[in-house]
Write an enzyme that holds these catalytic residues in place. Sequence first.
Site, PDB file in Angstrom:
ATOM      1  N   HIS A  14       0.856  -1.197   0.000  1.00  0.00           N
ATOM      2  CA  HIS A  14       0.000   0.000   0.000  1.00  0.00           C
ATOM      3  C   HIS A  14       0.886   1.238   0.000  1.00  0.00           C
ATOM      4  CE1 HIS A  14      -3.760   2.103   0.533  1.00  0.00           C
ATOM      5  NE2 HIS A  14      -3.374   2.660   1.662  1.00  0.00           N
TER       6      HIS A  14
ATOM      7  N   ARG B   6      -6.989  -1.772  -5.990  1.00  0.00           N
ATOM      8  CA  ARG B   6      -7.936  -1.633  -4.870  1.00  0.00           C
ATOM      9  C   ARG B   6      -8.565  -0.247  -4.978  1.00  0.00           C
ATOM     10  NH1 ARG B   6      -3.215  -3.353  -2.513  1.00  0.00           N
ATOM     11  NH2 ARG B   6      -3.025  -1.346  -1.452  1.00  0.00           N
TER      12      ARG B   6
ATOM     13  N   TYR C   4     -26.892  27.025  21.812  1.00  0.00           N
ATOM     14  CA  TYR C   4     -26.147  26.925  23.078  1.00  0.00           C
ATOM     15  C   TYR C   4     -25.079  28.004  23.186  1.00  0.00           C
ATOM     16  CZ  TYR C   4     -28.189  22.277  23.787  1.00  0.00           C
ATOM     17  OH  TYR C   4     -29.049  21.224  23.978  1.00  0.00           O
TER      18      TYR C   4
ATOM     19  N   MET D 297     -26.641  18.566  18.842  1.00  0.00           N
ATOM     20  CA  MET D 297     -26.558  17.134  18.516  1.00  0.00           C
ATOM     21  C   MET D 297     -27.484  16.777  17.364  1.00  0.00           C
ATOM     22  SD  MET D 297     -27.137  13.786  20.940  1.00  0.00           S
ATOM     23  CE  MET D 297     -25.978  14.266  22.197  1.00  0.00           C
ATOM     24  N   ASP D 298     -28.691  17.346  17.370  1.00  0.00           N
ATOM     25  CA  ASP D 298     -29.708  16.935  16.387  1.00  0.00           C
ATOM     26  C   ASP D 298     -30.246  18.073  15.531  1.00  0.00           C
ATOM     27  OD1 ASP D 298     -29.769  14.432  17.949  1.00  0.00           O
ATOM     28  OD2 ASP D 298     -30.817  15.695  19.408  1.00  0.00           O
TER      29      ASP D 298
HETATM   30  C1  LIG Z   1      -8.785   1.943   2.138  1.00  0.00           C
HETATM   31  C2  LIG Z   1      -7.765   1.218   1.385  1.00  0.00           C
HETATM   32  C3  LIG Z   1      -7.710   1.316  -0.019  1.00  0.00           C
HETATM   33  C4  LIG Z   1      -8.566   2.267  -0.826  1.00  0.00           C
HETATM   34  O1  LIG Z   1      -7.899   3.511  -0.930  1.00  0.00           O
HETATM   35  P1  LIG Z   1      -8.521   4.715  -1.790  1.00  0.00           P
HETATM   36  O2  LIG Z   1      -7.539   5.806  -1.609  1.00  0.00           O
HETATM   37  O3  LIG Z   1      -9.829   5.035  -1.164  1.00  0.00           O
HETATM   38  O4  LIG Z   1      -8.654   4.227  -3.180  1.00  0.00           O
HETATM   39  C5  LIG Z   1      -6.818   0.499  -0.674  1.00  0.00           C
HETATM   40  N1  LIG Z   1      -6.004  -0.340  -0.004  1.00  0.00           N
HETATM   41  C6  LIG Z   1      -6.012  -0.439   1.336  1.00  0.00           C
HETATM   42  C7  LIG Z   1      -5.077  -1.376   2.007  1.00  0.00           C
HETATM   43  C8  LIG Z   1      -6.872   0.349   2.077  1.00  0.00           C
HETATM   44  O5  LIG Z   1      -6.859   0.260   3.409  1.00  0.00           O
END
Ligand SMILES: *Cc1c(COP(=O)(O)O)cnc(C)c1O
Length: 376
Positions: free
Chosen positions: A165, A221, A265, A311-312
């Site tokens: 990653h 991903r 508030y 809150m709401d």
């Molecule tokens: C969340 C995540 C992604 C997705 O990342 P984006 O920037 O939203 O595309 C890909 N790989 C891993 C390991 C993640 O945790």
Amino acid sequence: MGNQAQHSTWVEIDLAAIKNNVEFVLSHTGAAVMAIVKANGYGHGALPVAQAALQAGASYLGVARIEEALELRQAGMTAPILLLGYLAPARLKDALQAGLSLTVWDNSHLEYTSQAAADLQLPARVHLKLDTGMSRIGAPPSQAQAMVEQIQSHNGLFLEGVFTHFACADEGNPDPTNQQLAAFHHALDNISGLVDHSILIHAANSAASLTRPDAIFNMIRLGIAMYGLHPSPECPLPEAFQPALTWKTVLSQIKVLPPGRGVSYGHEYRTSHNERIGTIPLGYADGFRRWRGNTVLVNGKITPVVGRVCMDQSMLQLDGVPDCQAGDEVVIIGKQGNQRISAEDVAHQWNTINYEVVCGIGARVPRLYLPELPDD
Ligand SMILES: *Cc1c(COP(=O)(O)O)cnc(C)c1O
């Protein structure tokens, strides 16, 4: 009015936008797409987003937590699902029984996984996570070969994937990504004699999928871009992407308050003349932040929130929109008339990123799905 008049605040999700975004990425990368639907699909609703992404051609789902994966399985989702990170060893058997693919990042977790698979007599599909420079969960690339050998020495373990990653793929400077990519390639070279072609190799998140063709192996991903949200100000999406989410509420009451009246508030805001003040049923428990300077759209006009966010509920200064009435729709994120407030605008206002804005939309806010929404 349609369905939406039933709610105080709600989110509308355009599933056609999700499909459009997945199709665009598929046609431009040529890689398989793992649709990332963690955190309730970045606040958009994990199950409908997962279904739309799979219909559009995604072949894999990714989540962060076992609870998220089990929810998808319980809803009947049979697609492969990868747990992207940590899993408590006590939940390994639940994960294997649900047919999830699991991340392994060190030898002890690998041993726990193997033990659970042996106890259940079920195969464990694992993805080896390598930490090439993000410095969060993952094995050092130097251990890749030893870990693959370890995985292959256990009968019940099947190495389905290897991944890493990126820390800086959404920034202008390519150097950190280059370094991570080089480390990943080095590890892949070391294991190339041990693994076959069918193994899934994935590194790219949305930003890298869009800007780094050299980081696209046989799967990506896809998170933020699938939702039509920009990975970062430095990494904007191409025009073809469409944001899927609109966040709305409604004017619950309007009153004219005399000069000197305190609002909300602490009376932090005080009227200076006869002011038209409106109330909306939207607060910090919905994910709207208790932050000065919020704005929303009323009658297609940028309208200030005044006084503290409760809150709401929250209050609006409506002098700029004299023709609005109780019952009118108010937009927090999305288009109204010719105006638009994007998730990126809200993130800028809150000094954060669009990811945090949409993930923070409260669990109690109903998610409604277009095009299934009935017409007004
Ligand atoms: C969340 C995540 C992604 C997705 O990342 P984006 O920037 O939203 O595309 C890909 N790989 C891993 C390991 C993640 O945790």
